[in-house]
Structures are given as C-alpha cells and as structure tokens.
Design an enzyme around this catalytic site. Sequence first.
Site, mmCIF file in Angstrom:
data_model
loop_
_atom_site.group_PDB
_atom_site.id
_atom_site.type_symbol
_atom_site.label_atom_id
_atom_site.label_comp_id
_atom_site.label_asym_id
_atom_site.label_seq_id
_atom_site.Cartn_x
_atom_site.Cartn_y
_atom_site.Cartn_z
ATOM 1 N N CYS A 228 0.873 -1.160 -0.120
ATOM 2 C CA CYS A 228 -0.047 0.115 0.045
ATOM 3 C C CYS A 228 0.904 1.439 0.032
ATOM 4 O O CYS A 228 0.985 1.874 -0.821
ATOM 5 C CB CYS A 228 -0.848 -0.034 1.089
ATOM 6 S SG CYS A 228 -1.995 -1.334 1.510
HETATM 7 N N1 SAJ Z 1 6.934 2.341 8.441
HETATM 8 C C1 SAJ Z 1 8.092 3.106 8.903
HETATM 9 N N2 SAJ Z 1 7.983 3.923 9.762
HETATM 10 C C2 SAJ Z 1 6.479 3.953 10.429
HETATM 11 C C3 SAJ Z 1 5.375 3.442 9.969
HETATM 12 C C4 SAJ Z 1 5.871 2.678 9.021
HETATM 13 O O1 SAJ Z 1 9.404 2.909 8.340
HETATM 14 O O2 SAJ Z 1 6.339 5.023 11.318
HETATM 15 C C5 SAJ Z 1 7.161 1.315 7.351
HETATM 16 C C6 SAJ Z 1 6.866 0.053 7.851
HETATM 17 O O3 SAJ Z 1 7.900 -0.632 8.317
HETATM 18 C C7 SAJ Z 1 6.451 -0.431 6.481
HETATM 19 C C8 SAJ Z 1 5.817 0.535 5.660
HETATM 20 O O4 SAJ Z 1 6.292 1.596 6.233
HETATM 21 O O5 SAJ Z 1 7.352 -1.250 5.738
HETATM 22 C C9 SAJ Z 1 4.360 0.576 5.649
HETATM 23 O O6 SAJ Z 1 4.075 0.329 7.077
HETATM 24 P P1 SAJ Z 1 2.333 0.544 7.681
HETATM 25 O O7 SAJ Z 1 2.563 0.565 8.978
HETATM 26 O O8 SAJ Z 1 1.912 1.781 6.820
HETATM 27 O O9 SAJ Z 1 1.666 -0.817 7.285
HETATM 28 P P2 SAJ Z 1 1.054 -1.237 5.969
HETATM 29 O O10 SAJ Z 1 1.825 -0.999 4.641
HETATM 30 O O11 SAJ Z 1 0.445 -2.552 6.412
HETATM 31 O O12 SAJ Z 1 -0.266 -0.351 5.940
HETATM 32 C C10 SAJ Z 1 -1.526 -0.644 5.968
HETATM 33 C C11 SAJ Z 1 -2.281 0.512 5.385
HETATM 34 N N3 SAJ Z 1 -3.828 -0.036 5.619
HETATM 35 C C12 SAJ Z 1 -4.485 0.370 4.269
HETATM 36 O O13 SAJ Z 1 -4.143 0.819 3.415
HETATM 37 C C13 SAJ Z 1 -5.928 -0.225 4.516
HETATM 38 C C14 SAJ Z 1 -2.407 1.934 6.073
HETATM 39 O O14 SAJ Z 1 -3.371 2.661 5.523
HETATM 40 C C15 SAJ Z 1 -2.490 1.763 7.735
HETATM 41 O O15 SAJ Z 1 -2.290 2.852 8.178
HETATM 42 C C16 SAJ Z 1 -1.313 0.738 8.165
HETATM 43 O O16 SAJ Z 1 -1.758 -0.523 7.524
HETATM 44 C C17 SAJ Z 1 -1.379 0.645 9.706
HETATM 45 O O17 SAJ Z 1 -1.752 1.867 10.376
HETATM 46 O O18 SAJ Z 1 -1.252 -0.389 10.279
#
Ligand code: SAJ
Length: 440
Positions: free
Chosen positions: A275
């Site tokens: 995403c």
């Molecule tokens: N990440 C960082 N720093 C952060 C947060 C994330 O480096 O502060 C990295 C993570 O390690 C990962 C990537 O970014 O590699 C994405 O992480 P994510 O927490 O956004 O997780 P996702 O990709 O599973 O995003 C999903 C998304 N859900 C949908 O699209 C419906 C996102 O909108 C959500 O906010 C997220 O999950 C969530 O909050 O868990």
Amino acid sequence: MSTKETLISNLKEKKASIAILGLGYVGLPLAVVFGEAGFHVTGVDPDERKVNSLNNCVSYIPDVKTEAVTRLVQSGHLTATTDFSVLKQMDAVSICVPTPLRQTGDPDMSFIISAMDELAKYMHKGMVVVLESTTYPGTTRELLLPKLGTDNGLTVGEDWFLAFSPERVDPGREDFTTLNTPKVVGGITESCSEVAAAWYAGAIQHIHAVSSAEAAEMSKLLENTFRMINIGLVNELAIMCERLGVDVWEVIDAAATKPFGFMKFTPGPGLGGHCIPIDPLYLSWKMKSFHYNARFIELASEINTNMPRYVVTRMLDAMNDRGQILKGSKVLVLGAAYKPDIDDVRESPSLDVIGLLQKKGAKVQYHDPYIPHIHHEYDGWHMDSVKDMMQAVKEADAVVIVTNHTVYDYKAIIDAAKFVFDSRNATGKLGKNSDKVVRL
Ligand code: SAJ
C-alpha cells in the site's frame, strides 16, 4: 418501482445476489462480512486453489477464520467459483483485485482490466458495481463506466449503478476490521452513491458517502500518501540527526509527548508493503497527465527508496570505525518481512538491504521466523532463513536488524553478537548503552 428502487429494496431485504471479484486479503473478508449480514455471496476468482479451499470450508487468509467460512458455506451464504459467467445472475458486484506497480514505476492496471473485461460480458440492467482496488483518481469514470455501461447500452444512474469504495484492510489488525472500519463510498452519480451506500450499509457498520467516485478514490490516496510522506520526513530527520550527532529516537520520543498536533512516525530501512510505497505513486503518475509534478510524493518516495542504501552506508562506516571491512564479512540480516510480526515480504526493504550487502561483497544470511524462504523477484536470487538464529548471530561479523519482530530476544542478540546495526531502534536503551550497537 424504478430500477433503482427495486435494487435498493432487494439489497435492503438481502434478496440481492452478491458477487466479490478477487478473493484475496480484501475480497475474502468482504465476502464473509456480506455473508454474515445475510446476503448470498458468490466469490469469483481465477485461482482454483482459492476457490477449492473455500468450497472445502478452509480459509487461506489469516484474518478470516475457517469456522466463519465453514458456517457460511454450509448455510449457503458463501460459494466460490472460477466461472465468471455466474455474474449474469448477480445484482451487486464488488471488484477487489490487486493494483501493483510495474517495474517501471507505472500503475499496473492489468488486474482491473481483466476483471472488467470479464464482467462486461455479463452486465445487465439493475446491477450495482463497486470498485475497491486502490487506484488513480478517475479510474472508475474513465475506465469502468464506458466498458461496463456505455458499451453495453446501459445508462449509469438509471439502468445500473457504479461507485468506488476504498478498501481499508490492515492485515493482522484485530481492533479495526472490514466490519467496523468506516467505509467511504462515492458514486458516478448521486443515485449511484445512494445505491452503493445502501448495499454496503447492509453489512458494514459505518458508511461515509461522498459526492463522486473521484472523491472516494482521492480520499484513499490521501490516507496512504499522508503516511508515506510522514515516514519520509522522519527518515530524512534520521539522516539530519546523524549529521548533527543527535539521537533521532530521543528527538521523536520527545516530540511525541506533545498531546496534540503531532503524530509519531519512526525512521527505518525503507518502505515496504503493498500500500504505502505504491498508492501515492498512482496519484503522482495521474498528475503527470495534468502536467503537474507532485513534488511532496516524489521527494518522500526518493528519500524512502534510498533508505536501504543509507542503512548499508551507515553499516560500512560503523564497521570501518571498528577496523572491520564489510567485504568478505559474514552479515546476518534479522527480519525479511516489511513490518514486524507478519509474513509479508512484498516490497520489503530487507530484500534491498540484502542485495546491497551482497554487492558490497558481504556473505549474507538472513533469519525471519515468519518467512522461511525469500526470492528476489527482479534480481532473481533465492535464500533460506537460517535454522539456528542465535548460532548465526554468534558466527556473524555483523548483525543488522531490519525488521523488529517482537519475538526476538534483543538482549541475547546483543550479548552474542560482535556488532549490531539496528535500523529500527529495536534494541532501545540496551542498544543505546552498548558499544556493540549502532542505531540508525
Ligand atoms: N513504516 C516506517 N515508519 C513508520 C510506519 C511505517 O518506516 O512510522 C514502514 C513499515 O516498516 C513498512 C511500511 O512503512 O515497511 C508500511 O507500514 P504501515 O504501518 O503503513 O503498514 P501497511 O503497509 O500494512 O499499511 C496498512 C495500510 N492500510 C490500508 O491501506 C488499508 C495503512 O493505511 C495503515 O495505516 C497501516 O496498515 C497501519 O496503520 O497499520
């Protein structure tokens, strides 16, 4: 009664037949939510393994319990097929197919187009179609409307109804699920919004209707672009703090004490998942056709994409400070998944870190409790997770923590390792106070 009134009535009385195109981590939970609400749901997917698994009452999606699938299949509220011709009997169809990027960085619309081409064969008066796949603004109106309606001589908003409703599935999350996460719905016309909202309101607790499909498409892109850009911000902050000799983790924790007007993000080795690194690029790609350069997205994407290289450069420097050279060294990468405690390796920065370390001449191994084997799609290499992680830690010249799985015993890792580069602050205070550990 008009076509619209008849369809809304059948949807409200759960008499309408529902189809979900695409039975992945979005489509299957949605099918179950509609089935549990009392609809008769047909899941359609070209993957026979998925179809057979469901019809044999077995779930292949961790967030969907096999018991739920069993209950719905046995009660007749859920069936699955690879045969798209069932769509000619359907009243409501939700399209939940992948929208990845091509290797060139352009949107890969092939899954939407093939689902649409199949559906177009079976379109008839009295149908509502909702696209859930994250895509660039305008997709629903520019791509689906002509192919599904106009080419079939159907008038949208009268004979049939078309809307966009972004998926908000966060795999593994238990507090917010398909059932209780607010759902945005936007139609091509007002009556399209009304019909789609009436359908989804029959199964999902909170519906937020917007005035157009574009508004719904754009709201999803805002959600995930917001995340991507803020992660890019803290990644750049990490680079700046290193230059300044300031502890970025301490800075972020301090800023996070502000109870309003701030949202904590943490730096890391880069952006993984299907995403966050991808969705914003659908928006910047679309804006190019308006000769508009989405600078925030481009810059944040550049910073995030460069983080694996930054991690390896920091490792090189830290090992050099200790009189070690990376070339020929044994390096253990801890974590292959793109975020902690999941088994998803898509777009994972770990793959880039491993590739870059190999290019520097390091002898690389990895461990991930959730991912026994990785294969780099573009570079083509394969690797198995080491069996004995602690033995590999002892034998490594350097350990790099790329995914901060909670199952790891970071104290034991520090005690056993010669040197640790911690790109996630997984070691916290222990790492801060250990001369064996360097943090991002
Ligand atoms: N990440 C960082 N720093 C952060 C947060 C994330 O480096 O502060 C990295 C993570 O390690 C990962 C990537 O970014 O590699 C994405 O992480 P994510 O927490 O956004 O997780 P996702 O990709 O599973 O995003 C999903 C998304 N859900 C949908 O699209 C419906 C996102 O909108 C959500 O906010 C997220 O999950 C969530 O909050 O868990």
